[in-house]
Design a protein around this motif. Structure first.
Motif, mmCIF file in Angstrom:
data_model
loop_
_atom_site.group_PDB
_atom_site.id
_atom_site.type_symbol
_atom_site.label_atom_id
_atom_site.label_comp_id
_atom_site.label_asym_id
_atom_site.label_seq_id
_atom_site.Cartn_x
_atom_site.Cartn_y
_atom_site.Cartn_z
ATOM 1 N N THR A 1 6.260 9.129 -5.175
ATOM 2 C CA THR A 1 5.614 10.349 -5.653
ATOM 3 C C THR A 1 6.587 11.514 -5.559
ATOM 4 O O THR A 1 7.572 11.451 -4.812
ATOM 5 C CB THR A 1 4.344 10.610 -4.807
ATOM 6 O OG1 THR A 1 3.537 11.602 -5.426
ATOM 7 C CG2 THR A 1 4.703 11.049 -3.410
ATOM 8 N N ASP B 1 0.813 -1.225 0.000
ATOM 9 C CA ASP B 1 0.000 0.000 0.000
ATOM 10 C C ASP B 1 0.837 1.263 0.000
ATOM 11 O O ASP B 1 0.501 2.261 0.659
ATOM 12 C CB ASP B 1 -0.946 0.006 1.207
ATOM 13 C CG ASP B 1 -2.067 -1.011 1.086
ATOM 14 O OD1 ASP B 1 -2.387 -1.389 -0.050
ATOM 15 O OD2 ASP B 1 -2.607 -1.432 2.125
ATOM 16 N N THR B 2 1.942 1.285 -0.719
ATOM 17 C CA THR B 2 2.785 2.477 -0.811
ATOM 18 C C THR B 2 3.070 2.791 -2.272
ATOM 19 O O THR B 2 2.915 1.943 -3.151
ATOM 20 C CB THR B 2 4.116 2.286 -0.052
ATOM 21 O OG1 THR B 2 4.845 1.207 -0.657
ATOM 22 C CG2 THR B 2 3.876 1.982 1.418
ATOM 23 N N ALA B 3 3.494 4.018 -2.522
ATOM 24 C CA ALA B 3 3.814 4.449 -3.890
ATOM 25 C C ALA B 3 4.880 5.527 -3.838
ATOM 26 O O ALA B 3 5.033 6.221 -2.829
ATOM 27 C CB ALA B 3 2.558 4.979 -4.587
ATOM 28 N N LYS C 1 -0.527 4.999 -0.147
ATOM 29 C CA LYS C 1 -1.507 5.227 -1.214
ATOM 30 C C LYS C 1 -2.902 4.743 -0.832
ATOM 31 O O LYS C 1 -3.886 5.143 -1.450
ATOM 32 C CB LYS C 1 -1.065 4.557 -2.511
ATOM 33 C CG LYS C 1 -1.043 3.042 -2.498
ATOM 34 C CD LYS C 1 -0.599 2.494 -3.853
ATOM 35 C CE LYS C 1 -0.575 0.965 -3.856
ATOM 36 N NZ LYS C 1 -0.119 0.410 -5.151
ATOM 37 N N GLN D 1 -0.816 13.496 2.387
ATOM 38 C CA GLN D 1 0.507 12.967 2.061
ATOM 39 C C GLN D 1 1.071 12.360 3.343
ATOM 40 O O GLN D 1 1.380 13.075 4.288
ATOM 41 C CB GLN D 1 1.447 14.062 1.542
ATOM 42 C CG GLN D 1 2.837 13.528 1.239
ATOM 43 C CD GLN D 1 3.792 14.573 0.701
ATOM 44 O OE1 GLN D 1 4.909 14.258 0.299
ATOM 45 N NE2 GLN D 1 3.380 15.828 0.686
ATOM 46 N N PRO E 1 -0.873 10.288 -4.141
ATOM 47 C CA PRO E 1 0.188 9.862 -5.057
ATOM 48 C C PRO E 1 -0.146 10.104 -6.529
ATOM 49 O O PRO E 1 0.706 10.577 -7.295
ATOM 50 C CB PRO E 1 0.327 8.362 -4.754
ATOM 51 C CG PRO E 1 -0.167 8.204 -3.362
ATOM 52 C CD PRO E 1 -1.285 9.202 -3.231
#
Length: 488
Positions: free
Chosen positions: A298, A294-296, A314, A413, A320
């Motif tokens: 950016t 569950d991360t991205a 995210k 964020q 993101p």
């Protein structure tokens, strides 16, 4: 867990291993800590004064997240921390600011003025005059002839070339410049050429915020080998050390880092999820639901124009995707006036929630107070003006998350790495599953105690003993039980 170890170890040799014995003994002594465990600096005060104070009282080191804050706010934090824990260990962050060099210099001036003796230097691409000035200020020899450096730097890096700079003595051109400016004497410059910029360098693997997404199992051994080469090359009086960070959120992860030779471990994402962090309850609930995917990546607000990226959560937010869209628009247009009507409408209605003209006015007022040079450049360069306005959205998204602003929930964020998902999996079904029970000291002590248990279990495995299911993970202990086992 203790009873299981005693039963399994009957008839075998299982040496004692206390949590306070993990890592480098000299690190613990030099930083006056019980455990070789560090809570890293999370920007915008997410690593809060309260968090720093709680960790210091418990015999662990923590850094206040000064990045992104005004000098006035940082000085207020200094007052709060020095008042709360005057004799306990603590430090402050010093982030590389290539687009705002005067701000970086101002932070160093403040730290020197207020006697801040330890900083965590992060996001550096190359050394700067301010960080060199901080390191060598006040350098001298003591009565026994040993070099004394009042100010220490703990550098957080993910690249060999950056680690090499911090393991090297300060660049001679910077020392010469400091001598010319009468910041140091020629004699001090000679001494400075005999010390490393940082005795402690943290290998930052895949993490929240600024990251190169490096695997710890490759980065840490590489920097340990570099440490040995640099120590042999320069023959420093004090040995160089390498710590580990990134992805550390379970006892097994910490145990692996210590087994690979880390002098200390440094955590980040899990601390933001604790009640003492400067984030909001809304963000803590989001973090408690995060899984490892569950991360991205950016665009970063502080290095937007350079294309530098940060890792964020995210799940539960559209930040993101929206931030990535802004960067694409920045690359595709020469300035705000050139935006197509659909793109301009998207920015104004979905992101800024104001006209671009209004956003520029507020952004201009902000930078007139923070760094007037940015405004002067923006008024000459439409591309830079566009970058500042787009960066304002990124900044608002971070501040909105910290404040828990409901109307900005889709724009939050939240800096976060895969470690958060691993922590949630480890704590599932325990008291630490609930966000309101996550206290930074309880989390830290459970992690390092669990790491010691994991390493003892490995001794059993090495002697051919079959471990029962579940022994390898070990659930976190409730605070009262944790206090009891840490007494022994």
């Amino acid at each position: 867990m203790v009873e299981t170890l005693e039963r399994l170890s009957a008839g075998t040799r299982l040496p004692a291993l206390k949590p306070e014995n993990l890592g480098d003994e000299a690190f613990r002594r030099d930083h006056r800590v019980r455990y070789a465990y560090v809570a890293g600096a999370m920007a915008n005060g997410i690593a809060s004064t309260r968090l720093v104070a709680e960790m210091g009282r418990a015999g662990m080191l923590s850094f206040f997240g000064a990045a992104g804050l005004s000098l006035k706010s940082v000085e207020t934090a200094i007052d709060e921390i020095t008042g709360a824990i005057p004799d306990a260990p603590y430090g402050f962050s010093l982030i590389h600011s290539p687009n705002e060099p005067e701000l970086e210099a101002g932070v160093v001036n403040l730290y020197l003025k207020r006697g801040i003796r330890l900083v965590e230097a992060s996001a550096y691409l190359q050394l700067t005059l301010p960080v060199v000035r901080y390191r060598v200020s006040g350098i001298r020899r003591d009565a026994e002839g040993r070099i004394v450096t009042p100010n220490r730097v703990m550098a957080k890096v993910s690249r060999v070339e950056v680690a090499t700079q911090f393991f090297s003595p300060p660049p001679q051109e910077f020392l010469n410049e400091l001598v010319r400016a009468r910041e140091i004497t020629p004699e001090q410059a000679v001494l400075a050429a005999k010390i490393p910029m940082a005795q402690d360098v943290t290998a930052e693997a895949d993490s929240g915020g600024h990251t190169d997404n490096r695997p710890l199992v490759t980065l840490l051994p590489t920097l340990l080998a570099l440490r040995d080469r640099m120590q042999d090359k320069y023959g420093y009086e004090q040995s160089l050390r390498v710590g580990a960070a990134g992805g550390l959120a379970t006892p097994s992860g910490l145990a692996a880092a210590f087994a690979m030779g880390a002098a200390y471990v440094l955590t980040g994402s899990v601390n933001q999820a604790c009640v003492e962090s400067g984030s909001s309850d809304a963000v803590r609930r989001m973090l408690a639901q995060a899984e490892q995917a569950d991360t991205a990546m950016t665009p970063a607000a502080d290095m937007f124009e350079m294309g530098v990226r940060v890792q964020v959560l995210k799940r539960g937010t559209m930040f993101p995707m929206r931030a990535a869209k802004l960067y694409d628009l920045y690359r595709g247009y020469p300035g705000l006036d050139a935006l197509s009507e659909p793109d301009k409408s998207f920015i104004e209605k979905q992101l800024l929630r104001s006209t671009i003209e209004e956003a520029w006015r507020s952004t201009r007022e902000f930078f007139l107070k923070r760094d007037p040079g940015q405004v002067e450049r923006a008024e000459r360069d439409p591309k830079h003006r566009m970058a500042l306005v787009f960066r304002s959205y990124l900044g608002l998204s971070s501040r909105g998350a910290n404040a828990g602003e409901p109307s900005r929930a889709m724009d939050y964020q939240v800096w976060c790495g895969p470690a958060m998902g691993a922590f949630n999996e480890w704590t599932r079904g325990t008291f630490l599953e609930k966000p309101e029970n996550r206290r930074v000291v309880v989390v830290a002590q459970n992690l390092i105690y669990g790491a010691a248990m994991q390493l003892r279990l490995q001794y059993l495995r090495a002697q051919g003993i079959q471990l029962p299911a579940g022994a390898a993970t070990g659930q976190p202990l409730e605070p009262e039980a944790l206090r009891e086992v840490l007494k022994s």
